[in-house]
Design a protein around this motif. Structure first.
Motif, PDB file in Angstrom:
ATOM      1  N   ASN A 127       0.868  -1.363  -0.016  1.00  0.00           N
ATOM      2  CA  ASN A 127       0.083   0.046  -0.243  1.00  0.00           C
ATOM      3  C   ASN A 127       0.930   1.321  -0.206  1.00  0.00           C
ATOM      4  O   ASN A 127       1.165   1.938   1.002  1.00  0.00           O
ATOM      5  CB  ASN A 127      -0.876   0.078   1.036  1.00  0.00           C
ATOM      6  N   PHE A 128       1.332   1.823  -1.172  1.00  0.00           N
ATOM      7  CA  PHE A 128       2.096   2.828  -1.204  1.00  0.00           C
ATOM      8  C   PHE A 128       1.637   4.108  -0.828  1.00  0.00           C
ATOM      9  O   PHE A 128       2.036   5.200  -0.404  1.00  0.00           O
ATOM     10  CB  PHE A 128       2.561   2.897  -2.641  1.00  0.00           C
ATOM     11  N   GLU A 129       0.146   4.194  -1.187  1.00  0.00           N
ATOM     12  CA  GLU A 129      -0.514   5.450  -0.733  1.00  0.00           C
ATOM     13  C   GLU A 129      -0.577   5.782   0.859  1.00  0.00           C
ATOM     14  O   GLU A 129      -0.904   6.723   1.103  1.00  0.00           O
ATOM     15  CB  GLU A 129      -2.008   5.361  -1.316  1.00  0.00           C
ATOM     16  N   SER A 130      -0.155   4.885   1.467  1.00  0.00           N
ATOM     17  CA  SER A 130      -0.214   4.854   3.012  1.00  0.00           C
ATOM     18  C   SER A 130       1.175   5.501   3.420  1.00  0.00           C
ATOM     19  O   SER A 130       1.301   5.756   4.688  1.00  0.00           O
ATOM     20  CB  SER A 130      -0.689   3.573   3.645  1.00  0.00           C
ATOM     21  N   LEU A 131       2.146   5.581   2.592  1.00  0.00           N
ATOM     22  CA  LEU A 131       3.487   5.884   2.913  1.00  0.00           C
ATOM     23  C   LEU A 131       3.915   7.575   2.668  1.00  0.00           C
ATOM     24  O   LEU A 131       3.335   7.839   1.842  1.00  0.00           O
ATOM     25  CB  LEU A 131       4.697   4.972   2.226  1.00  0.00           C
ATOM     26  N   GLY A 132       4.708   7.777   3.533  1.00  0.00           N
ATOM     27  CA  GLY A 132       5.034   9.258   3.263  1.00  0.00           C
ATOM     28  C   GLY A 132       6.692   9.153   3.117  1.00  0.00           C
ATOM     29  O   GLY A 132       7.219   8.377   3.163  1.00  0.00           O
ATOM     30  N   GLU A 133       6.973  10.626   2.816  1.00  0.00           N
ATOM     31  CA  GLU A 133       8.475  10.598   2.648  1.00  0.00           C
ATOM     32  C   GLU A 133       9.285   9.865   4.047  1.00  0.00           C
ATOM     33  O   GLU A 133       9.031  10.477   4.823  1.00  0.00           O
ATOM     34  CB  GLU A 133       8.958  12.202   2.473  1.00  0.00           C
ATOM     35  N   GLY A 134      10.412   9.478   3.535  1.00  0.00           N
ATOM     36  CA  GLY A 134      11.303   8.906   4.693  1.00  0.00           C
ATOM     37  C   GLY A 134      10.771   7.531   5.141  1.00  0.00           C
ATOM     38  O   GLY A 134      11.333   6.973   6.102  1.00  0.00           O
ATOM     39  N   GLN A 135       9.817   7.040   4.527  1.00  0.00           N
ATOM     40  CA  GLN A 135       9.153   5.568   4.738  1.00  0.00           C
ATOM     41  C   GLN A 135       9.673   4.769   3.714  1.00  0.00           C
ATOM     42  O   GLN A 135      10.030   4.922   2.719  1.00  0.00           O
ATOM     43  CB  GLN A 135       7.614   5.530   5.267  1.00  0.00           C
ATOM     44  N   GLY A 136       9.403   3.451   4.087  1.00  0.00           N
ATOM     45  CA  GLY A 136       9.778   2.451   3.337  1.00  0.00           C
ATOM     46  C   GLY A 136       8.922   1.222   3.537  1.00  0.00           C
ATOM     47  O   GLY A 136       8.055   1.091   4.372  1.00  0.00           O
ATOM     48  N   CYS A 137       9.063   0.263   2.806  1.00  0.00           N
ATOM     49  CA  CYS A 137       8.434  -1.197   2.742  1.00  0.00           C
ATOM     50  C   CYS A 137       8.874  -2.135   1.936  1.00  0.00           C
ATOM     51  O   CYS A 137       9.555  -1.848   1.028  1.00  0.00           O
ATOM     52  CB  CYS A 137       6.773  -1.118   2.547  1.00  0.00           C
ATOM     53  N   ASP A 138       8.393  -3.452   2.468  1.00  0.00           N
ATOM     54  CA  ASP A 138       8.819  -4.542   1.346  1.00  0.00           C
ATOM     55  C   ASP A 138       7.479  -4.627   0.383  1.00  0.00           C
ATOM     56  O   ASP A 138       6.383  -4.110   0.546  1.00  0.00           O
ATOM     57  CB  ASP A 138       8.738  -5.908   2.046  1.00  0.00           C
ATOM     58  N   THR A 139       7.624  -4.937  -0.945  1.00  0.00           N
ATOM     59  CA  THR A 139       6.564  -5.122  -2.033  1.00  0.00           C
ATOM     60  C   THR A 139       6.979  -6.145  -2.881  1.00  0.00           C
ATOM     61  O   THR A 139       8.063  -6.369  -2.737  1.00  0.00           O
ATOM     62  CB  THR A 139       6.051  -3.825  -2.601  1.00  0.00           C
ATOM     63  N   VAL A 140       5.952  -6.830  -3.444  1.00  0.00           N
ATOM     64  CA  VAL A 140       6.207  -7.947  -4.402  1.00  0.00           C
ATOM     65  C   VAL A 140       5.643  -7.497  -5.611  1.00  0.00           C
ATOM     66  O   VAL A 140       4.507  -7.295  -5.922  1.00  0.00           O
ATOM     67  CB  VAL A 140       5.663  -9.249  -3.606  1.00  0.00           C
TER      68      VAL A 140
END
Length: 414
Positions: A127-140
């Motif tokens: 869910n990229f729309e839930s992320l802000g600048e300086g944040q990150g995540c795993d995605t597949v």
């Protein structure tokens, strides 16, 4: 305590902290000179912080793997350090100390443009729309039927998103992303692999090194959080997480700064790890890899990658298949670690009571503690943690939980 900038700017200090450090040498000594001569320009960087990769501040192509090979390293034809002759020591340090590994062969993809967040939101599982600048995540990255292509580590910056992907998938993922950019989409895809270097710092003492280098403001921050620093006027991004674990840290920097950063980390006690030991660690930790655990034979839920998956966002590639699998409990097989009685080859069939229940996907001789160890998919109803299986004709295996997947649990049905 002293800063990373101070550590890498003082050659005398590094010599004093690590007097026995092996000399560094270039695998391709004249590569930078030839490139600069060809393009009639010199390379220099001077940026105010915070910075981002828009436009990429590193605008010359270098060989990022030339910075970390030592006289003791066994180096492959493409310049990767296979081993530093210390694999046992490095694997022990990964569990009890701290290691640093050069992952510059991994791909780096920069996604920019006004529509970049929505585009990645629609093309991958997170869910990229839930992320802000300086944040990150795993995605597949998955196929339309939710079969796995690769795990990507994503960093959301001010004007771009940087994706870290496996070496073998970078080109195909770039091609795939470009294919789905429509005429009206304001999205640009760039391969910045040769313009950056990547190091992973992993192990229980990695936070101590961060604090000693005055980078402690990232310690304790959420997985994927990242900040930008300047090292001698050159850009450095540091993120929480070490590819193989939510713990540790990942460094992305200019190739011209890579050698100094590497030496500073070694001076603080990090043990260098080559690609051979890294592959052993990957298998022992259970981090799925393309061409092995991530193929068109297996879907993202069978791989157990729940942390990289959003079940609440709107339509995205593979979403319908994933929704059906969750709704109707359609996950047929599970990725396990398998402690083995003796070595076996990947693709060996796994059986229970003589019936085929799965397949081995990766194998390592392991360490003195682990012994022979593999990864493999096993039918859910055939066996569970602690159960015995047979690999091939007579190799006995025991199913064990994998650290990389341990905290990635399916959502509760309540």
């Amino acid at each position: 305590m002293y800063s990373l900038s101070a550590a890498i700017s003082s050659t005398c200090f590094l010599r004093r902290c690590a007097p026995n450090a092996p000399p560094f040498h270039s695998l391709r000594k004249n590569a930078i000179w030839r490139h600069q001569k060809k393009n009639h320009k010199q390379f220099s960087l001077s940026f105010a912080l915070p910075f981002d990769l828009s436009p990429p501040p590193i605008d010359l192509d270098f060989d990022p793997l030339e910075t970390t090979a030592t006289a003791e390293a066994e180096v492959s034809e493409d310049g990767t350090a296979i081993t530093y002759g210390n694999d046992d020591e490095a694997l022990d340090a990964a569990d009890n100390g701290v290691v640093v590994v050069d992952l510059s062969d991994y791909g780096r993809i920069r996604v920019s443009g006004e529509d970049r967040i929505q585009f990645l939101h629609n093309q991958t599982t997170a869910n990229f729309e839930s992320l802000g600048e300086g944040q990150g995540c795993d995605t597949v990255f998955v196929t339309p039927t939710a079969r796995t292509i690769d795990i990507s580590h994503a960093w959301v910056m001010k004007n771009a998103v940087v994706l870290l992907v496996s070496p073998m998938t970078c080109g195909s993922i770039i091609k795939m992303l470009n294919k789905y950019i429509f005429f009206s989409d304001k999205v640009e895809i760039q391969d910045i692999t040769n313009q950056t270097s990547i190091f992973a710092l992993s192990g229980p003492k990695s936070s101590k090194i961060m604090e000693d280098l005055n980078l402690g403001d990232l310690v304790g921050q959420p997985y994927g959080s990242h900040k930008h620093y300047s090292v001698g006027g050159m850009p450095l991004t540091v993120a929480v997480g070490s590819i193989i674990s939510v713990e540790g840290f990942t460094f992305m920097m200019s190739p011209t700064a890579a050698r100094s950063v590497w030496k500073a980390l070694l001076a603080q006690g990090a043990i260098p790890m080559g690609s051979s030991a890294w592959e052993t660690l990957r298998i022992l930790r259970g981090r799925p890899a393309p061409g092995k655990e991530l193929t068109d034979e297996f879907n993202v839920l069978e791989a157990g990658l729940w942390r990289a998956l959003s079940l609440n966002k709107g339509c995205y590639k593979g979403q319908e298949t994933i929704a059906r699998l969750v709704t109707y409990d359609g996950i047929k097989q599970t990725l396990w670690g398998i402690r083995l009685s003796s070595p076996v080859e990947p693709s060996t069939i796994i059986t229970v009571d003589g019936k085929k229940v799965g397949k081995l996907t990766s194998f390592t001789a392991g360490t003195k503690t682990s012994g022979p160890f593999g990864l493999g998919y096993v039918k859910r109803r055939a066996a569970s943690e602690g159960d015995s299986v047979t690999a091939g004709d007579n190799v006995v295996g025991t199913l064990v939980e994998l650290p990389f997947l341990r905290d990635q649990r399916p959502p509760s049905k309540d």
